[in-house]
Scaffold this motif. Structure first.
Motif, short mmCIF file in Angstrom:
data_model
loop_
_atom_site.label_atom_id
_atom_site.label_comp_id
_atom_site.label_asym_id
_atom_site.label_seq_id
_atom_site.Cartn_x
_atom_site.Cartn_y
_atom_site.Cartn_z
N ALA A 17 3.84 0.76 -3.30
CA ALA A 17 3.50 0.45 -4.69
C ALA A 17 2.49 1.47 -5.22
N ASN A 18 2.09 2.41 -4.38
CA ASN A 18 1.15 3.45 -4.81
C ASN A 18 1.79 4.81 -4.56
N THR A 19 1.84 5.64 -5.55
CA THR A 19 2.49 6.95 -5.32
C THR A 19 1.55 7.91 -4.60
N MET A 20 0.27 7.59 -4.61
CA MET A 20 -0.72 8.52 -4.09
C MET A 20 -0.55 8.85 -2.61
N GLU A 52 2.19 8.31 -0.48
CA GLU A 52 3.48 8.65 0.08
C GLU A 52 3.64 10.16 0.39
N PHE A 67 0.83 -1.20 0.00
CA PHE A 67 0.00 0.00 0.00
C PHE A 67 0.87 1.26 0.00
N ARG A 68 1.89 1.24 0.83
CA ARG A 68 2.72 2.45 0.94
C ARG A 68 3.65 2.61 -0.25
#
Ligand code: BG6
Length: 492
Positions: free
Chosen positions: A194-197, A199, A191-192
């Motif tokens: 693999a998603n840039t949203m 971070e 979740f942290r």
């Protein structure tokens, strides 16, 4: 393909082996994941032979396997199982064991020794295995799996490490924390990272506070002999909850390789602000369950449980407030909480975001906009939920909470247990989900001042009725009146 190995299980007739290890190995058999030729040597003090052991294992599995026990799979599994009777304290037992294992036509020379025994016995057993040269490698590797708690406090962990370090290299030691084998726990990393949203938001500028809760409805059961000398702070917070904390708060690692991951976890633990003896009251809270109700059943209080001394002040509930003094997290309170005999069985990470900088909707029905939460359900529901505020349809300015909901697995969908993956990792030599010694040591440094203070204050402990969320007084940990315990995935 992974090479076969011999799993030697010390304490094979005990609770962990019955409830977790044998079922996990059986499920690996069912999934065709155990390398051909892999054997399981169950070691115990009871005067059993192989046939008796297999029959016992069959009974344990009947209660614990998912679905029903499959006879054909069990027969295959049973052919791998053997029994070795012996007394852990007897040095001769180890030479006999060595002779038994020497027969490589029976037992593959890659050996994983699993310590499913009381923590006070780790040291002696490793010593005797070492003295009997049972860790000598070539042919085959030799690995040791050590259950938590690793030590009883900082000092004993250091001494245990010194002692086993005389016989084993760090890369032979697999300190297990089964929480790291849980699917959603690993999903925290996905979740942290693999998603840039998320971070850019994952820091003190946007996050108000973090809560990590593990609650159980079960009581101490038949484990009082272990639990009364341990308590919730050692049993859950020092290990599982601090591990969850590291995954939620660590910096992105250089790679997902074991050492890179563990380097970042250690950095977080090192950055936890030390709790001075004077600050223990403001940072930590303990309590013990008294009798109450779980569902329709009346249940006894902790002091009435079998083998619990009548004057015990061991905590069955512990809560802790920490700060991480680094650029990302400085001054963000992190609340950890765990308890037995609580209102619900659940593990949940709740991230509460800050209020918007301006309250735009004054003078309308929207009094005060609620904070956003990101919820990571670990069990029983494996899910990821983001709570947001939206306007209700209609002419008036009214808002409500809604959530974006990614269910990873629902309550009864569990199809693997944490131990399955971890037992395979040991065979594969993958240590990423096991604890390195410096992580364990740092985790003890975090809780040690509290344990020391609690051990000297033995006159009083708060109590809570079984089946509730624990004492109201734990609110004293909160930084502001506005903070409250987030009990569930349901909207606040
Ligand atoms: C163990 C603790 O490590 O974890 C137990 O010793 C606790 O007291 C258990 O009940 C919880 O694990 P799980 O996987 O059931 O959440």
């Amino acid at each position: 393909m992974t090479e076969p190995c011999t799993y030697v299980i010390f304490g094979a007739t005990g609770n962990l082996s019955r409830v977790k290890l044998m079922p996990a190995l059986y499920h690996l058999e069912a999934a065709g994941k155990l390398p051909a030729g892999t054997r399981i040597l169950a070691l115990g003090r009871r005067r059993w032979d192989r046939e008796h052991c297999v029959e016992e294992v069959r009974e344990w599995l009947k209660e614990k396997v998912r679905g029903s026990l499959d006879d054909a799979i069990f027969d295959r599994f049973a052919r791998r199982v053997d029994y070795f009777q012996g007394d852990l304290k007897d040095p001769k037992m180890y030479t006999d064991l060595g002779r038994r294992l020497d027969d490589s036509s029976e037992f593959p020379p890659n050996i994983a020794y699993y310590m499913a025994i009381s923590p006070s016995e780790f040291n002696g057993v490793v010593d005797r295995l070492g003295d009997a040269r049972l860790f000598d490698e070539g042919p085959g590797w030799k690995r040791v799996v050590i259950e938590k708690p690793f030590g009883y406090d900082l000092e004993s962990a250091q001494s245990l490490q010194r002692s086993i370090g005389r016989h084993l290299r760090e890369d032979q030691i697999y300190r297990i924390d089964h929480y790291l084998g849980k699917g959603t726990v690993q999903n925290v990393l996905v979740f942290r990272f693999a998603n840039t949203m998320m971070e850019p938001l994952w820091n003190r500028n946007y996050i108000d506070h973090i809560q990590i809760t593990h609650s159980e409805t079960l009581g101490v059961g038949s484990r009082a002999a272990f639990y009364d000398g341990t308590g919730a702070m050692r049993d859950m917070i020092q290990s599982h909850l601090l591990q969850l904390l590291t995954l939620v708060t660590m910096e992105p690692p250089v790679s997902m390789a074991a050492e890179d991951l563990r380097d970042e976890k250690v950095k977080v633990l090192k950055s936890v602000r030390p709790i001075s003896p004077k600050a223990v009251h403001a940072h930590a809270f303990r309590a013990q369950y008294r009798e109450g109700r779980i569902g329709n059943d009346r249940v006894a209080g902790y002091l009435q449980e079998e083998n619990v001394p009548p004057d015990s002040v061991t905590e069955t509930y512990a809560a802790l407030k920490l700060y991480i003094d680094n650029w990302r997290w400085r001054d963000v309170p992190i609340y950890l909480r765990t308890g037995k005999r609580m209102a619900r069985q659940q593990s949940l990470i709740s991230i509460c975001f800050r209020h918007p900088p301006q309250q735009f909707f004054r003078g309308t029905q929207v009094e005060r906009i609620k904070q956003n939460w990101v919820l990571l359900g670990i069990q029983p529901c494996e899910c990821l939920r983001m709570e947001m505020t939206v306007k209700e349809p209609g002419l008036e300015m009214r808002t409500r909470q809604t959530s974006l909901d990614a269910s990873l697995r629902d309550e009864d969908g569990a199809d693997t247990d944490a131990y399955e993956g971890l037992l395979l990792d040991v065979i594969d030599g993958d240590r990423s989900l096991f604890l390195r010694y410096d992580e364990v040591e740092q985790a003890w440094r975090v809780v040690d001042p509290i344990l020391r203070s609690w051990s000297t204050n033995r006159d009083f402990i708060h109590t809570y009725q079984a089946g509730t969320w624990g004492p109201e007084e734990s609110r004293r940990l909160f930084d502001t009146e506005e903070h409250h315990w987030r009990h569930s995935l349901d909207p606040d």
